[in-house]
Design a protein around this motif. Structure first.
Motif, PDB file in Angstrom:
ATOM      1  N   MET A 199      38.045  -6.205   7.438  1.00  0.00           N
ATOM      2  CA  MET A 199      37.264  -7.114   6.582  1.00  0.00           C
ATOM      3  C   MET A 199      37.706  -8.566   6.758  1.00  0.00           C
ATOM      4  N   LEU A 200      38.957  -8.776   7.136  1.00  0.00           N
ATOM      5  CA  LEU A 200      39.484 -10.135   7.255  1.00  0.00           C
ATOM      6  C   LEU A 200      39.148 -10.796   8.593  1.00  0.00           C
ATOM      7  N   ILE A 201      38.883 -10.006   9.615  1.00  0.00           N
ATOM      8  CA  ILE A 201      38.554 -10.564  10.922  1.00  0.00           C
ATOM      9  C   ILE A 201      37.058 -10.873  10.946  1.00  0.00           C
ATOM     10  N   PRO A 202      36.699 -12.139  11.094  1.00  0.00           N
ATOM     11  CA  PRO A 202      35.270 -12.493  11.045  1.00  0.00           C
ATOM     12  C   PRO A 202      34.392 -11.706  12.032  1.00  0.00           C
ATOM     13  N   ALA A 203      34.905 -11.414  13.216  1.00  0.00           N
ATOM     14  CA  ALA A 203      34.103 -10.714  14.232  1.00  0.00           C
ATOM     15  C   ALA A 203      33.806  -9.266  13.855  1.00  0.00           C
ATOM     16  N   THR A 204      34.623  -8.669  12.985  1.00  0.00           N
ATOM     17  CA  THR A 204      34.415  -7.263  12.630  1.00  0.00           C
ATOM     18  C   THR A 204      33.983  -7.056  11.178  1.00  0.00           C
ATOM     19  N   ARG A 205      33.986  -8.109  10.394  1.00  0.00           N
ATOM     20  CA  ARG A 205      33.719  -7.985   8.955  1.00  0.00           C
ATOM     21  C   ARG A 205      32.402  -7.271   8.664  1.00  0.00           C
ATOM     22  N   ARG A 206      31.312  -7.754   9.206  1.00  0.00           N
ATOM     23  CA  ARG A 206      30.000  -7.209   8.890  1.00  0.00           C
ATOM     24  C   ARG A 206      29.710  -5.897   9.599  1.00  0.00           C
ATOM     25  N   ARG A 207      30.067  -5.819  10.868  1.00  0.00           N
ATOM     26  CA  ARG A 207      29.686  -4.653  11.672  1.00  0.00           C
ATOM     27  C   ARG A 207      30.665  -3.488  11.593  1.00  0.00           C
ATOM     28  N   VAL A 208      31.879  -3.747  11.151  1.00  0.00           N
ATOM     29  CA  VAL A 208      32.868  -2.670  11.039  1.00  0.00           C
ATOM     30  C   VAL A 208      33.442  -2.621   9.623  1.00  0.00           C
ATOM     31  N   GLY A 209      33.928  -3.722   9.128  1.00  0.00           N
ATOM     32  CA  GLY A 209      34.635  -3.746   7.846  1.00  0.00           C
ATOM     33  C   GLY A 209      33.829  -3.258   6.664  1.00  0.00           C
ATOM     34  N   ALA A 210      32.621  -3.758   6.509  1.00  0.00           N
ATOM     35  CA  ALA A 210      31.803  -3.376   5.349  1.00  0.00           C
ATOM     36  C   ALA A 210      31.451  -1.887   5.367  1.00  0.00           C
ATOM     37  N   PRO A 211      30.867  -1.357   6.463  1.00  0.00           N
ATOM     38  CA  PRO A 211      30.568   0.079   6.445  1.00  0.00           C
ATOM     39  C   PRO A 211      31.828   0.949   6.420  1.00  0.00           C
ATOM     40  N   LEU A 212      32.904   0.459   7.009  1.00  0.00           N
ATOM     41  CA  LEU A 212      34.154   1.218   6.985  1.00  0.00           C
ATOM     42  C   LEU A 212      34.700   1.311   5.560  1.00  0.00           C
ATOM     43  N   SER A 213      34.578   0.235   4.802  1.00  0.00           N
ATOM     44  CA  SER A 213      35.018   0.256   3.402  1.00  0.00           C
ATOM     45  C   SER A 213      34.237   1.298   2.607  1.00  0.00           C
ATOM     46  N   VAL A 214      32.931   1.349   2.817  1.00  0.00           N
ATOM     47  CA  VAL A 214      32.100   2.351   2.142  1.00  0.00           C
ATOM     48  C   VAL A 214      32.539   3.759   2.564  1.00  0.00           C
ATOM     49  N   THR A 215      32.820   3.940   3.843  1.00  0.00           N
ATOM     50  CA  THR A 215      33.249   5.235   4.367  1.00  0.00           C
ATOM     51  C   THR A 215      34.542   5.693   3.711  1.00  0.00           C
ATOM     52  N   VAL A 216      35.536   4.825   3.703  1.00  0.00           N
ATOM     53  CA  VAL A 216      36.863   5.182   3.183  1.00  0.00           C
ATOM     54  C   VAL A 216      36.805   5.453   1.681  1.00  0.00           C
ATOM     55  N   ILE A 217      36.114   4.606   0.947  1.00  0.00           N
ATOM     56  CA  ILE A 217      36.013   4.800  -0.505  1.00  0.00           C
ATOM     57  C   ILE A 217      35.253   6.084  -0.815  1.00  0.00           C
ATOM     58  N   SER A 218      34.164   6.332  -0.108  1.00  0.00           N
ATOM     59  CA  SER A 218      33.379   7.559  -0.318  1.00  0.00           C
ATOM     60  C   SER A 218      34.211   8.804  -0.036  1.00  0.00           C
ATOM     61  N   ALA A 219      34.920   8.797   1.081  1.00  0.00           N
ATOM     62  CA  ALA A 219      35.750   9.953   1.447  1.00  0.00           C
ATOM     63  C   ALA A 219      36.828  10.187   0.399  1.00  0.00           C
ATOM     64  N   TRP A 220      37.464   9.124  -0.056  1.00  0.00           N
ATOM     65  CA  TRP A 220      38.528   9.268  -1.052  1.00  0.00           C
ATOM     66  C   TRP A 220      37.985   9.841  -2.361  1.00  0.00           C
ATOM     67  N   LEU A 221      36.871   9.301  -2.842  1.00  0.00           N
ATOM     68  CA  LEU A 221      36.298   9.788  -4.096  1.00  0.00           C
ATOM     69  C   LEU A 221      35.875  11.258  -3.996  1.00  0.00           C
TER      70      LEU A 221
END
Length: 164
Positions: free
Chosen positions: A31-53
């Motif tokens: 999420m902190l790296i501008p080049a990956t924020r939108r294309r990796v960070g955002a969907p990855l955050s949803v993935t990790v939070i969903s899996a954990w819940l």
């Protein structure tokens, strides 16, 4: 514990980085790296939070006890492995999302190798230290991977860039 101190240290490292703060740290970096924020960070955050819940809910629903003679002190239920599920979600998610950013076959091979090895060794460490049964870890890998695949598929369809 196995008398092989170097093997113990290596697997302790993988178990340690597989903890929630390790997953959060890797996700935060994307999420902190501008080049990956939108294309990796955002969907990855949803993935990790969903899996954990979902994994937390499954653990409570199933309520399987951990092996009794553990080599590390951990609490909670055993099935499915939270380490295996969250790290499979994390690294399979990185792999699927990151492949779109790779320019060469070598980059793709390196990404796939690192992601699969991280997932494997984190899960293996949990069985090695007898805090999970093998079935807990395999189920966690399957569950976390399915969450990563589902979220990634939804993300690519929403973005309209599935065939890029």
């Amino acid at each position: 514990i196995n008398p092989n101190k170097s093997k113990n240290a290596i697997l302790r490292f993988f178990s340690y980085i597989g903890e929630a703060y390790g997953v959060i740290a890797v996700t935060a970096v994307t999420m902190l790296i501008p080049a990956t924020r939108r294309r990796v960070g955002a969907p990855l955050s949803v993935t990790v939070i969903s899996a954990w819940l979902m994994n937390t809910g499954l653990k409570r629903l199933i309520g399987r006890a951990r092996p009794t003679e553990r080599l590390l002190e951990v609490g909670g239920y055993s099935f499915p492995s939270g380490h295996a599920a969250s790290n499979a979600a994390l690294y399979v998610g990185i792999m699927l999302l990151g492949l779109k950013l790779c320019k060469t076959r070598t980059q793709k091979a390196a990404l796939v190798s690192v992601c699969l090895l991280m997932t494997f060794f984190i899960g293996y460490s949990r069985v090695y230290f007898n805090v999970h049964y093998l079935s807990d870890v395999i189920s966690g890998w399957c569950f976390g991977s399915m969450v990563a695949i589902a979220v990634t598929e939804i993300y690519f369809r929403k973005q309209g860039n599935k065939d890029e």
